[in-house]
Design an enzyme around this catalytic site. Sequence first.
Site, mmCIF file in Angstrom:
data_model
loop_
_atom_site.group_PDB
_atom_site.id
_atom_site.type_symbol
_atom_site.label_atom_id
_atom_site.label_comp_id
_atom_site.label_asym_id
_atom_site.label_seq_id
_atom_site.Cartn_x
_atom_site.Cartn_y
_atom_site.Cartn_z
ATOM 1 N N ASN A 9 0.870 -1.174 0.000
ATOM 2 C CA ASN A 9 0.000 0.000 0.000
ATOM 3 C C ASN A 9 0.904 1.220 0.000
ATOM 4 O OD1 ASN A 9 -1.798 2.051 0.393
ATOM 5 N ND2 ASN A 9 -2.459 1.419 2.449
ATOM 6 N N TRP A 10 1.037 1.829 -1.157
ATOM 7 C CA TRP A 10 1.950 2.975 -1.275
ATOM 8 C C TRP A 10 1.393 4.235 -0.622
ATOM 9 C CZ3 TRP A 10 4.134 3.073 -7.004
ATOM 10 C CH2 TRP A 10 5.053 2.023 -7.143
ATOM 11 N N LYS A 11 0.108 4.214 -0.272
ATOM 12 C CA LYS A 11 -0.532 5.420 0.283
ATOM 13 C C LYS A 11 -0.282 6.600 -0.679
ATOM 14 C CE LYS A 11 -0.232 3.258 4.764
ATOM 15 N NZ LYS A 11 -0.146 3.359 6.208
ATOM 16 N N HIS A 95 -9.651 1.687 4.571
ATOM 17 C CA HIS A 95 -8.416 1.858 5.359
ATOM 18 C C HIS A 95 -8.676 2.852 6.491
ATOM 19 C CE1 HIS A 95 -4.318 2.753 6.513
ATOM 20 N NE2 HIS A 95 -3.942 1.681 5.835
ATOM 21 N N GLU A 97 -6.950 5.116 7.707
ATOM 22 C CA GLU A 97 -6.565 6.504 7.419
ATOM 23 C C GLU A 97 -7.699 7.242 6.712
ATOM 24 O OE1 GLU A 97 -2.836 5.687 5.452
ATOM 25 O OE2 GLU A 97 -1.951 5.138 7.372
ATOM 26 N N GLU A 167 -5.798 -4.606 10.505
ATOM 27 C CA GLU A 167 -4.803 -3.552 10.721
ATOM 28 C C GLU A 167 -5.130 -2.819 12.016
ATOM 29 O OE1 GLU A 167 -2.624 -2.359 6.844
ATOM 30 O OE2 GLU A 167 -4.240 -0.952 7.222
ATOM 31 N N GLY A 173 2.180 2.327 11.059
ATOM 32 C CA GLY A 173 3.197 3.370 11.002
ATOM 33 C C GLY A 173 3.851 3.674 12.342
ATOM 34 N N SER A 212 3.125 -2.050 10.642
ATOM 35 C CA SER A 212 4.538 -2.152 10.997
ATOM 36 C C SER A 212 5.170 -3.517 10.697
ATOM 37 C CB SER A 212 4.747 -1.775 12.479
ATOM 38 O OG SER A 212 4.385 -0.414 12.679
HETATM 39 P P1 13P Z 1 2.858 0.454 7.881
HETATM 40 O O1 13P Z 1 3.369 -0.829 7.277
HETATM 41 O O2 13P Z 1 3.625 1.650 7.441
HETATM 42 O O3 13P Z 1 2.675 0.348 9.361
HETATM 43 O O4 13P Z 1 1.389 0.694 7.264
HETATM 44 C C1 13P Z 1 0.463 -0.326 7.344
HETATM 45 C C2 13P Z 1 -0.708 0.052 6.523
HETATM 46 O O5 13P Z 1 -1.434 0.971 6.853
HETATM 47 C C3 13P Z 1 -0.931 -0.700 5.282
HETATM 48 O O6 13P Z 1 -2.173 -0.410 4.750
#
Ligand code: 13P
Length: 250
Positions: A9-11, A95, A97, A167, A173, A212
């Site tokens: 997931n590159w966000k 997600h 976020e 998640e 993160g 993470s």
């Molecule tokens: P991280 O791997 O940076 O913790 O992010 C996880 C995430 O939100 C994947 O969708």
Amino acid sequence: MPRKLVVANWKMHGSLASNQQLLEAYIQTLKSLENVDVVVCVPYPYLAQAQSLLASSSIAWGAQNVSKDTLGAYTGEVSALMLRDFGAKYVIIGHSERATAYCESDENVATKFMQAKAHGLIPILCVGETLIEREAGMMEMVVAKQLDTIIQMYGAALFANAVIAYEPIWAIGSGLAATPDQAQSMHEFIRNRIASHDEDAANSLKILYGGSVNPQNAVQLFVMQNINGGLIGRCSLNAQEFEGICRAAN
Ligand code: 13P
């Protein structure tokens, strides 16, 4: 053990130039890994780039969101059919976020899940609790509500061949991943919850862990029976680290 699935997931990261480097590095470093399925979910504008660079590789691509509507006057939205036009196979739905920053409700997420399925995309549904909810022992209740909204609105059969990503919000993160036992226990809960409505759908479902994940903790997580792979944020932006995670899954 079923084949593992690792999703990048590159966000909201990348540019045409940096994506090209990263995707070419993915192709090079992952081509020898034959026992893992790999997907990269890019920002919308880069779907065409992912399609042209990845079409002849075994890496699939997808998006990070989709509209709950099919077509029409919805400014700024992108439909499941548009994603299909660019060869997308997967789409991340709900997600945390997005839930936090864009007020996405469980009902909206459920409708997006249905849209993805209706148009032949594989939804990757994100579920998970906050730290306060975990400390209060409410994590299963929170995740159950996220799943039950879909079950109540569209039926549990919709989960057939879909992907759920557990998640925990506190692990995203933060550098603090869930322990293999914490993740395994929630994954088992998720599968049982779906199975209590539709056993076939539950058995066909892949449940990924996200939060993470790095090359060091990936092996311990992926050996757990109910962890079918990972949804990777930060480490997916580094080809070497992503390779380490995919290698662990392989
Ligand atoms: P991280 O791997 O940076 O913790 O992010 C996880 C995430 O939100 C994947 O969708």
